[in-house]
Design a protein around this motif. Structure first.
Motif, PDB file in Angstrom:
ATOM      1  N   GLN A 191      -4.343   3.063  -4.636  1.00  0.00           N
ATOM      2  CA  GLN A 191      -4.362   1.644  -4.276  1.00  0.00           C
ATOM      3  C   GLN A 191      -5.737   1.336  -3.676  1.00  0.00           C
ATOM      4  N   CYS A 244       3.464   2.983  -8.592  1.00  0.00           N
ATOM      5  CA  CYS A 244       2.998   1.613  -8.377  1.00  0.00           C
ATOM      6  C   CYS A 244       2.081   1.178  -9.519  1.00  0.00           C
ATOM      7  N   TRP A 267       0.810  -1.221   0.000  1.00  0.00           N
ATOM      8  CA  TRP A 267       0.000   0.000   0.000  1.00  0.00           C
ATOM      9  C   TRP A 267       0.839   1.265   0.000  1.00  0.00           C
ATOM     10  N   HIS A 323      -0.986   0.385  -9.500  1.00  0.00           N
ATOM     11  CA  HIS A 323      -2.312   1.000  -9.459  1.00  0.00           C
ATOM     12  C   HIS A 323      -2.267   2.419 -10.022  1.00  0.00           C
TER      13      HIS A 323
END
Length: 406
Positions: free
Chosen positions: A108, A153, A82, A155
């Motif tokens: 996320q 990331c 996360w 996401h």
């Protein structure tokens, strides 16, 4: 009409162990010295501490707000996936590896659900009149912008693709910009002041598109949190970086001000800790000088031009002296220019060794400057427990008695 607010009881082992009687005595002493209209009370506190503050604020006719960090870990997080991730996809560490400064990615889905559930649970006790949302941003990249500019990331990649932005192209643009002195200068201007020299480098447009995407990502999660707070019949204030630094952490003050009753900007001139102007600018200057071989005077000139702040010529002077009081007016005007109203200025009154040191003359200059600056409120930061009480009297003497009291 001017508003005086205090931030009170930032959680730590010392705070958690305080006796309710001591907490109440401190708050009563503050009320006796200054007409405080808002108490911004820390998160995850034992119920007896919250209750004594609630009782005293109700008796004083003062509003009690939950001071709530939205996008930081605060405690153990079930999944380190996360965390926000830098260009190399490594997790961005929190300041001194502290959970309360370790940021979660707003794109996320599991992290987003977690922070909203946590906020809702915090509001279920019915103790508060409103919520003061803190840490509504990405982590500051100033210590190592080439490694800590987040987030990359998977996401964020998907969300960026849906918005028409390729994060792989952003990574390439950053590498290209940091390969030359001209590109590094352009990189700094993108982070701090995209309105200056927007065509300074061929990759500026790509980096600016990424910074816009980050700001939109923050706005989405803040909007969801604010809607939850409003649905419970509470009001909202927002804690934001000083305007010169908001772009680099993903805070769009123009949009954020439309979501809340008021915004506090953290224009801390003398703080060597996160969000303090000397702290953040010293980190950035250090990266330029030690990491990128930019001469110190040139680095300080770049930063002064990009922020429009009167910075000294050397890092030592910035570390030892902080910024002059005039920076308060500059930053208030900056906030006004992007539409922030009502505007509350945060001013540090704390004494923490190695972090913040103020003498009465320096504080007097700051308060005199604020007295003639167009702001609706002062937020006395950042924890009443550590503020010498005589400084509250100094605020009233210099600022309060020559203005309309709340």
């Amino acid at each position: 009409m001017h508003t005086y607010a205090v931030q009170y009881l930032e959680p730590n082992p010392e705070t958690i162990a305080l006796a309710p009687q001591a907490v109440g005595e401190r708050l009563r002493a503050a009320f006796a010295r200054l007409p405080i209209s808002h108490v911004l009370l820390g998160w995850d506190l034992p119920k007896p501490l919250v209750q004594v503050c609630r009782d005293l604020t109700q008796k004083a006719g003062t509003k009690l707000f939950l001071w709530h960090p939205l996008l930081t870990a605060n405690d153990a997080i079930p999944n380190s996936d996360w965390y926000t991730r830098g260009p190399g996809r490594e997790p961005v560490p929190g300041f001194q590896d502290m959970p309360e400064f370790t940021f979660l990615c707003p794109n996320q889905p599991a992290a987003r659900a977690f922070v909203l559930r946590r906020l809702e649970r915090s509001l279920d006790n019915g103790m508060y009149d409103g919520v003061f949302l803190d840490r509504i941003r990405y982590p500051s990249p100033t210590a190592h912008p080439d490694r800590r500019l987040a987030c990359f990331c998977e996401h964020c990649r998907r969300a960026a693709t849906a918005a028409g932005l390729d994060l792989t192209a952003v990574q390439r643009a950053v590498v290209h910009m940091l390969a030359s002195a001209g590109g590094i200068k352009a990189f700094i201007h993108c982070l701090l002041a995209p309105q200056i020299d927007t065509h300074l480098h061929e990759d500026s447009a790509t980096l600016n598109a990424f910074l816009d995407f980050r700001a939109e990502s923050v706005l989405r999660i803040v909007r969801a949190a604010v809607e939850m707070v409003y649905a419970k019949g509470l009001t909202v204030g927002l804690d934001c970086f000083s305007p010169a630094l908001t772009r680099m952490v993903g805070q769009d003050l123009t949009q954020l001000t439309q979501m809340s009753e008021w915004i506090k900007v953290m224009t801390y001139l003398h703080t060597l800790g996160p969000a303090g102007l000397p702290f953040e600018l010293l980190d950035l200057a250090g990266w330029l000088v030690e990491g990128k071989s930019i001469p110190e005077t040139q680095a300080m000139t770049w930063l002064s031009k990009a922020t429009h702040l009167p910075l000294p010529a050397t890092r030592d002077a910035l570390r030892e002296q902080g910024l002059p009081s005039a920076a308060l007016t500059i930053e208030a005007n900056h906030a006004r220019a992007v539409g922030v109203r009502p505007l509350w200025m945060g001013i540090e009154l704390v004494e923490i060794p190695g972090v913040s040191h103020l003498d009465s003359t320096r504080l007097e200059h700051d308060l005199e400057t604020l007295r003639t600056t167009d702001v609706e409120g002062l937020v006395l930061s950042w924890d009443l427990w550590h503020i010498p009480l005589e400084r509250l009297k100094q605020v009233k003497t210099i600022y309060g008695t020559t203005t309309t009291e709340s």
